[in-house]
Every structure is written in structure tokens, then in C-alpha cells.
Design a protein around this motif. Structure first.
Motif, short mmCIF file in Angstrom:
data_model
loop_
_atom_site.label_atom_id
_atom_site.label_comp_id
_atom_site.label_asym_id
_atom_site.label_seq_id
_atom_site.Cartn_x
_atom_site.Cartn_y
_atom_site.Cartn_z
N GLN A 288 6.81 20.69 12.56
CA GLN A 288 6.94 22.06 13.07
C GLN A 288 5.88 22.39 14.12
OE1 GLN A 288 7.29 24.92 9.88
NE2 GLN A 288 8.98 23.81 8.91
N ARG A 289 5.72 21.49 15.08
CA ARG A 289 4.74 21.69 16.14
C ARG A 289 5.42 22.01 17.47
NH1 ARG A 289 1.90 17.17 13.90
NH2 ARG A 289 2.63 15.85 15.60
N THR A 290 4.87 22.99 18.17
CA THR A 290 5.33 23.34 19.50
C THR A 290 4.13 23.31 20.45
OG1 THR A 290 5.04 25.69 19.02
CG2 THR A 290 7.23 24.75 18.65
N PHE A 291 4.39 23.53 21.74
CA PHE A 291 3.33 23.38 22.74
C PHE A 291 2.24 24.43 22.60
CE2 PHE A 291 6.18 26.40 24.64
CZ PHE A 291 5.38 27.26 25.37
N HIS A 292 2.56 25.58 21.97
CA HIS A 292 1.57 26.64 21.76
C HIS A 292 1.90 27.35 20.46
CE1 HIS A 292 -0.91 30.20 22.30
NE2 HIS A 292 -1.47 29.64 23.37
N ASP A 293 0.88 27.59 19.64
CA ASP A 293 1.11 28.13 18.30
C ASP A 293 1.79 29.49 18.34
OD1 ASP A 293 0.76 27.61 15.46
OD2 ASP A 293 -0.58 29.34 15.46
N LYS A 294 1.49 30.31 19.35
CA LYS A 294 2.09 31.63 19.43
C LYS A 294 3.52 31.60 19.95
CE LYS A 294 -2.21 34.25 19.85
NZ LYS A 294 -3.00 35.22 20.66
N MET A 295 3.96 30.43 20.38
CA MET A 295 5.35 30.26 20.83
C MET A 295 6.13 29.41 19.84
SD MET A 295 5.85 31.89 23.71
CE MET A 295 7.15 31.07 24.61
N ASN A 296 5.69 29.40 18.60
CA ASN A 296 6.30 28.57 17.56
C ASN A 296 7.33 29.40 16.77
OD1 ASN A 296 6.88 27.14 15.16
ND2 ASN A 296 4.92 26.10 15.24
N PRO A 297 8.62 29.12 16.93
CA PRO A 297 9.65 29.93 16.25
C PRO A 297 9.55 29.91 14.74
CG PRO A 297 10.62 28.70 18.06
CD PRO A 297 9.23 28.16 17.88
N TRP A 298 9.00 28.85 14.14
CA TRP A 298 8.87 28.84 12.69
C TRP A 298 7.91 29.94 12.21
CZ3 TRP A 298 8.98 23.73 14.95
CH2 TRP A 298 10.11 22.98 14.61
N LYS A 299 7.00 30.38 13.10
CA LYS A 299 6.01 31.39 12.73
C LYS A 299 6.65 32.77 12.57
CE LYS A 299 2.49 28.53 13.17
NZ LYS A 299 1.66 28.11 12.01
N TRP A 300 7.72 33.03 13.30
CA TRP A 300 8.36 34.35 13.21
C TRP A 300 9.74 34.30 12.54
CZ3 TRP A 300 7.26 32.95 18.61
CH2 TRP A 300 8.35 32.39 19.27
N ALA A 301 10.04 33.18 11.88
CA ALA A 301 11.29 33.10 11.13
C ALA A 301 11.29 34.12 10.00
CB ALA A 301 11.48 31.69 10.58
N ASN A 302 12.47 34.50 9.54
CA ASN A 302 12.58 35.52 8.50
C ASN A 302 12.24 35.01 7.11
OD1 ASN A 302 13.60 38.04 9.82
ND2 ASN A 302 15.17 36.63 10.55
#
Length: 381
Positions: A321-335
Motif C-alpha cells: 500500500q505504498r504510493t509516491f506521497h503519503d498524502k496522496m495515498n487512497p488507502w489513507k482516505w478509504a471508508n
């Protein structure tokens, strides 16, 4: 894949001689537009939009269909990783679903994986094998989900009289080096929906609002990306399109012949197919993984678990679950919390360990493939 030869060279030469390598260059209709028009007629779909890769086609289709942050998209555990990456590019998250013995997404596991946050299903027609689209579209209709077909590995293939990629709300093709149409890289979005086409065209072209074409709806212009192709890509595809259906016809004939030979042995089963009358891809399944591994030692045969890159356990950026930037990580704002584990789709791993793909060799003369079929049948009899 179709052979690249004189017709592609001639068409490319015309583009280069004209000196206009851009697709969008005023009112003149170039090879890319001509390819799209011919593709829509050949496939029986209203709209086709050429983009720079199959991945871009998947992302554009999702964006055009309104999939976004907080949404969950069901994808099979056996596919190229781009299928799982595409939802992330629009802010959604992939939820992994088992495949069944047809090597396509299992409708029964789709039902189990649906949550209140599920917004789309992405069935993948792997290895020229078609999904059970009747079951999938029925589930989607019941739960009001969008169907975005990943037909990247099955360009032109038919499911019960309809071309894959044209059955759901939108579909995606790839024209990668190894696909049924080959321009090295490239892709296309397919849809019968005017609004989805309009939005896909906006999304794939940051300068869409400056173009001379008129949009087919009152869709407000939004910021897009640059996923366009050049006329060089369009020229190759325009030259190759007439080769597509003859290629599929050769594959069907070889499938019939190869299936007849391999069915003579009881040590394997021909994998189930969701439209056997139009099959252009062949896999066989064994009772034991070791038997499949031994069979894969023969020329033109591969055990699917050993291909690695198409198996979800090897999708490192997805599994971690890694993306190029932590604040652009969709898993972080999943429901809800989305978790992945190596054994989460164990049914898929079991099937892949016992299944082998058998190459149908469309590039070889039929007598050569008949001899290979007899050799394979003899080797396991």
C-alpha cells in the motif's frame, strides 16, 4: 500478435513524409481518427478513444465513469498489476477477488466482496479468455455498480456475439507489443455512453478545451492529463486493424484442433471457458501442481503460477500500500481499513499452480501446430 511488416512501414512513411506527427493538428483527419472510426465499426461500439497505453485506458475509463476517492473497485487476483493500480490513480482502492477455473473473475466471490463502498467491477479477459459477462452484468445491475472491462489481453475477442470491452459501461484495450494489435505501446477506451466518452476525451487531453471538435454533452470542462498518442502510433494501428479478425480466426481453428488432441488424455482437463464456441485461448488444468509443473517443461507451455508478474502476491506496491506521497495515498482516505495478505485469495493460487497455458501459435502453419499437439498429447498419455 499480428506481424509488423510492409503495411505498417508504408503508413508510417506517409506520416513522416507529411511532417505532421501530432494527432491533434487542426481540422485534418489523420490516421488515428481513421483507426478509431474503423475500430468502432468493426467492434460494434459507438465510441473509441486512442490513448498511450492500456493502463491509461483503464484510468481514463474509471475517471470518465465517475469513480473516485473513497470508492472500492473489485479486481481479480490474477491480472497485470495495472488493473489494480488504475483505481488508485483516481483515488479509489482495489479490492482483490478470486478467479475461478476459467481464469477470470469469479462471480460468486464478487458477491462476497461487495460492500456499501463498492462502485465498480473490473473484469479482466486474461489470455484471450472471456469473463462470464452475463453473471457479472447481472450482479452489477442488482447492486448499481459500473462495469469497466479490462480487455487489454483480449482485443477483438467475442463473448456470445459481442466484442469484449463493449459490454460494460466502458472498456479498455492495450496495444502493447504482446497484444492482438501491436503498436509497441498504446491503448483505447471503448464505450457506448456519450457522457463517458466526453469525459474520457477531456481526461486524456489537458488541452481538450482548445480542440476544434464539439463535445456531445453539456459536460463542464475539467482539468485533464496528457495521455494522447502521436500519429505514428495511429498509423501503425490503422495498418494493423485489418489483420485482427484473421488472427482471431487462426486462433479459433488452432484451439479446436489442440483441444481435440489434448482431450484424448485423462491426465488433464481443458479449463472451462465462458464461450467455448468462440474460444481463442487455451489453458488446461491438472489435479496436482507437480503434474502441471512437469507439463510446463514442454515447448509452448507455461504454468501460470510460475509467470509471477500476473499473480497478486507479487504486486509489491499494492500489497504494501505504498504510493509516491503519503498524502496522496487512497488507502489513507478509504471508508474502511483495506488489508491484503498473501493467502487472501488462496483459491486463485491453487488454480494457478495446477493450470498451464498452451500457446496456439497463430504465427506457425497449421501442420506445425498439429504436430506439436500430437507431441503434447503423447507426452502426457
Amino acid at each position: 500478435m499480428p506481424r509488423v511488416g510492409v503495411s505498417e512501414l508504408v503508413t508510417l512513411s506517409r506520416v513522416i513524409a507529411g511532417g505532421q506527427l501530432l494527432r491533434y493538428r487542426g481540422g485534418e483527419q489523420g490516421f488515428t481518427s481513421q483507426f478509431e472510426e474503423k475500430l468502432t465499426k468493426q467492434l460494434g461500439v459507438k465510441h473509441a478513444l486512442t490513448v498511450n497505453s492500456g493502463t491509461s485506458a483503464l484510468i481514463s475509463a474509471l475517471a470518465a465513469a465517475g469513480i473516485g476517492p473513497g470508492d472500492e473497485v473489485l479486481v481479480p487476483a490474477y491480472t497485470w498489476v495495472a488493473t489494480a493500480i488504475a483505481p488508485l490513480a483516481v483515488g479509489a482502492v482495489p479490492v482483490l477477488v478470486d478467479v475461478n477455473e476459467s481464469l477470470t473473475i469469479d462471480p460468486e466471490d464478487i458477491k462476497r466482496k461487495i460492500t456499501p463502498y463498492t462502485k465498480a467491477i473490473m473484469p479482466v479477459h486474461m489470455l484471450n479468455l472471456v469473463c462470464d459477462m452475463d453473471a457479472i452484468t447481472a450482479i452489477a445491475k442488482q447492486h448499481r455498480l459500473k462495469v469497466i472491462e479490462d480487455a487489454c489481453q483480449a482485443v477483438g475477442v467475442t463473448y456470445k456475439g459481442r466484442r469484449v470491452g463493449t459490454i460494460g459501461e466502458a472498456g479498455a484495450f492495450s496495444f502493447n507489443q504482446f497484444k492482438n494489435l501491436n503498436s509497441g505501446e498504446g491503448g483505447a477506451v471503448l464505450t457506448n455512453d456519450d457522457r463517458i466518452f466526453t469525459r474520457a476525451r477531456m481526461f486524456h487531453d489537458a488541452g481538450s478545451y482548445t480542440r476544434e471538435y464539439a463535445f456531445e454533452s453539456n459536460e463542464a470542462v475539467f482539468c485533464g492529463m496528457n495521455l494522447r498518442v502521436s500519429e505514428l502510433t495511429g498509423a501503425v494501428l490503422h495498418a494493423q486493424l485489418p489483420k485482427l479478425d484473421p488472427l482471431l480466426k487462426r486462433l479459433r481453428k488452432r484451439h479446436t484442433m489442440m483441444t481435440k488432441q489434448l482431450s484424448k488424455t485423462k491426465k488433464l482437463r481443458i479449463s472451462p471457458h465462458n464461450d467455448p464456441d468462440n474460444a481463442v485461448g487455451l489453458t488446461v488444468i491438472f489435479d496436482r501442481p507437480d503434474d502441471a509443473k512437469n507439463f510446463a517443461g514442454h515447448h509452448g507451455v507455461e504454468r501460470l503460477i510460475d509467470t509471477g508478474r500476473h499473480v497478486y502476491t507479487n504486486w509489491q506496491p499494492i500489497m504494501t500500500q505504498r504510493t509516491f506521497h503519503d498524502k496522496m495515498n487512497p488507502w489513507k482516505w478509504a471508508n474502511r481499513e483495506i488489508t491484503y495478505s498473501n493467502d487472501m485469495c488462496s483459491k486463485t493460487l491453487d488454480i494457478l499452480s495446477r493450470t498451464c497455458r498452451v500457446a496456439l501459435g497463430a504465427q506457425y502453419p497449421m501442420p506445425v501446430m498439429q504436430m506439436r499437439a500430437r507431441m503434447l498429447a503423447k507426452a502426457i498419455s
